[in-house]
Design a protein around this motif. Structure first.
Motif, short mmCIF file in Angstrom:
data_model
loop_
_atom_site.label_atom_id
_atom_site.label_comp_id
_atom_site.label_asym_id
_atom_site.label_seq_id
_atom_site.Cartn_x
_atom_site.Cartn_y
_atom_site.Cartn_z
N LEU A 76 0.83 -1.21 0.00
CA LEU A 76 0.00 0.00 0.00
C LEU A 76 0.86 1.25 0.00
O LEU A 76 0.54 2.24 -0.67
CB LEU A 76 -0.94 0.00 1.21
CG LEU A 76 -2.05 -1.06 1.17
CD1 LEU A 76 -2.86 -1.02 2.46
CD2 LEU A 76 -2.97 -0.83 -0.03
N ALA A 79 2.17 1.77 -3.52
CA ALA A 79 1.11 2.22 -4.43
C ALA A 79 0.77 3.69 -4.20
O ALA A 79 0.66 4.48 -5.14
CB ALA A 79 -0.12 1.34 -4.27
N LYS A 80 0.59 4.06 -2.94
CA LYS A 80 0.22 5.45 -2.62
C LYS A 80 1.36 6.41 -2.93
O LYS A 80 1.14 7.54 -3.37
CB LYS A 80 -0.19 5.54 -1.15
CG LYS A 80 -1.46 4.78 -0.82
CD LYS A 80 -1.75 4.80 0.68
CE LYS A 80 -3.01 4.01 1.02
NZ LYS A 80 -3.27 3.97 2.49
N VAL A 83 1.72 7.34 -6.88
CA VAL A 83 0.72 8.27 -7.43
C VAL A 83 0.87 9.66 -6.81
O VAL A 83 0.58 10.67 -7.45
CB VAL A 83 -0.71 7.74 -7.25
CG1 VAL A 83 -0.90 6.44 -8.02
CG2 VAL A 83 -1.05 7.53 -5.78
N LYS A 93 -7.75 9.20 -7.69
CA LYS A 93 -8.40 8.77 -6.46
C LYS A 93 -8.32 7.25 -6.39
O LYS A 93 -8.61 6.56 -7.37
CB LYS A 93 -9.85 9.25 -6.43
CG LYS A 93 -10.00 10.76 -6.41
CD LYS A 93 -11.47 11.16 -6.39
CE LYS A 93 -11.61 12.68 -6.37
NZ LYS A 93 -13.04 13.10 -6.38
N LEU A 94 -7.93 6.74 -5.24
CA LEU A 94 -7.71 5.30 -5.12
C LEU A 94 -8.99 4.48 -5.39
O LEU A 94 -8.90 3.40 -5.99
CB LEU A 94 -7.13 4.96 -3.74
CG LEU A 94 -5.75 5.58 -3.45
CD1 LEU A 94 -5.20 5.07 -2.13
CD2 LEU A 94 -4.76 5.30 -4.58
N THR A 97 -9.18 3.58 -8.95
CA THR A 97 -7.93 2.99 -9.43
C THR A 97 -7.91 1.49 -9.17
O THR A 97 -8.38 1.03 -8.12
CB THR A 97 -6.73 3.65 -8.72
OG1 THR A 97 -6.77 5.06 -8.95
CG2 THR A 97 -5.41 3.09 -9.22
N LEU A 99 -5.54 -1.75 -8.49
CA LEU A 99 -4.20 -2.13 -8.05
C LEU A 99 -3.85 -3.51 -8.58
O LEU A 99 -4.63 -4.46 -8.45
CB LEU A 99 -4.13 -2.15 -6.51
CG LEU A 99 -2.82 -2.68 -5.91
CD1 LEU A 99 -1.65 -1.78 -6.26
CD2 LEU A 99 -2.95 -2.82 -4.39
N ILE A 128 -9.99 -0.19 -0.48
CA ILE A 128 -9.27 1.05 -0.76
C ILE A 128 -9.30 1.35 -2.26
O ILE A 128 -9.49 2.50 -2.66
CB ILE A 128 -7.81 0.93 -0.28
CG1 ILE A 128 -7.77 0.74 1.23
CG2 ILE A 128 -7.00 2.17 -0.68
CD1 ILE A 128 -6.39 0.43 1.77
N PHE A 129 -9.13 0.31 -3.06
CA PHE A 129 -9.08 0.45 -4.52
C PHE A 129 -10.37 -0.07 -5.14
O PHE A 129 -11.12 -0.82 -4.50
CB PHE A 129 -7.89 -0.33 -5.08
CG PHE A 129 -6.55 0.21 -4.66
CD1 PHE A 129 -5.90 1.17 -5.41
CD2 PHE A 129 -5.94 -0.25 -3.49
CE1 PHE A 129 -4.67 1.67 -5.01
CE2 PHE A 129 -4.71 0.24 -3.10
CZ PHE A 129 -4.08 1.21 -3.86
N ASN A 154 -7.46 4.23 -14.43
CA ASN A 154 -6.21 4.34 -13.69
C ASN A 154 -5.75 2.97 -13.17
O ASN A 154 -6.55 2.23 -12.57
CB ASN A 154 -6.37 5.28 -12.49
CG ASN A 154 -6.80 6.67 -12.92
OD1 ASN A 154 -6.30 7.21 -13.90
ND2 ASN A 154 -7.76 7.25 -12.20
N VAL A 156 -2.42 1.02 -11.04
CA VAL A 156 -1.15 1.08 -10.32
C VAL A 156 -0.60 -0.34 -10.25
O VAL A 156 -1.28 -1.26 -9.79
CB VAL A 156 -1.31 1.64 -8.89
CG1 VAL A 156 0.03 1.58 -8.15
CG2 VAL A 156 -1.81 3.07 -8.93
#
Length: 234
Positions: A76, A79-80, A83, A93-94, A97, A99, A128-129, A154, A156
């Motif tokens: 995490l 990933a954060k 971006v 915005k997650l 997005t 992952l 979260i994603f 998006n 990631v």
């Protein structure tokens, strides 16, 4: 630090340590051939025995770092971080997005992908994603399948590898759609082989560094040592 195939080799390093308790934490992604079989056997650990004693020193063999559930925090963070560092045209915005956790995978060892599938499960549960998927170099779903799997614009991609070696720096970027010649040119110039974000197949793709090179890995290593110590009532 000690290594299996390069200097300083692990047997030599261990021979020079005189501490009463020595914990060996294998910095491997999965409980595969080397981490779970080859290295412990060569060092003298039995199949079911995670400790042994030589003279005044006790040796303890921990489980591989990459199989610990706290690797979730590392993924995490990676990933954060990517971006946030590369917000152009805007930081996605997650919840909008997808992952992808990219691993090696192999059909020769069923344990190879288990840590990644476990992390997909743990992160997916946190909502979260928009979605979370595992993709692999050597088994399905493949790296390039990320474009058909993602329902969001998006993406990631976080490489679940110990280092930013050739798989991370060259193979995955090429499989994501970068020209091999461009990747090799950037490698030769000591430049990043992926420009964040890059648009491919109608998607914006952010590509993070390998989990193994994240500073949070130090905490995971310590967790493995504490875990081994607690099981032994130390």
């Amino acid at each position: 630090a000690a290594f299996w195939k390069q200097e300083p080799q692990i047997k030599k390093v261990l021979a020079e340590i005189s501490a009463s308790r020595i914990f060996i934490a294998p910095l491997f992604i999965s409980e595969g051939f080397f981490a779970a079989d080859k290295i412990p056997k060569e060092l003298g650990f039995g199949i079911q025995n995670s400790k042994f004693k030589i003279q005044n020193s006790e040796f303890f063999y921990c489980k591989p770092i990459g199989t610990h559930d706290s690797m979730t925090k590392v993924i995490l963070s990676r990933a954060k971080e990517v971006v946030k560092q590369f917000p152009f045209p805007r930081a996605p915005k997650l919840p909008e997005t997808t992952l992808f956790i990219a691993g090696h995978g192999t059909e020769k060892n069923e344990n190879s992908r288990q840590p990644i599938d476990r992390q997909v499960e743990l992160i997916h549960a946190q909502n979260i994603f928009a979605d979370v998927h595992a993709i692999f170099l050597d088994e399905n779903p493949r790296i390039a399948d990320c474009y058909s799997l993602a329902r969001t614009k998006n993406l990631v991609v976080v490489p679940f590898f110990i280092s930013d070696g050739l798989h991370v720096a060259e193979d995955i970027p090429v499989l994501l759609g970068e020209a091999k010649s461009a990747v090799e040119k950037r490698l030769a110039a000591d430049q990043p082989t992926w420009r964040n974000p890059t648009e491919k197949n109608g998607k914006l793709v952010w590509y993070a560094g390998a989990v193994g090179s994240a500073p949070e890995m130090a905490d995971v290593i310590l967790e493995r040592v504490r875990e081994a110590a607690s099981k032994l009532n130390l």
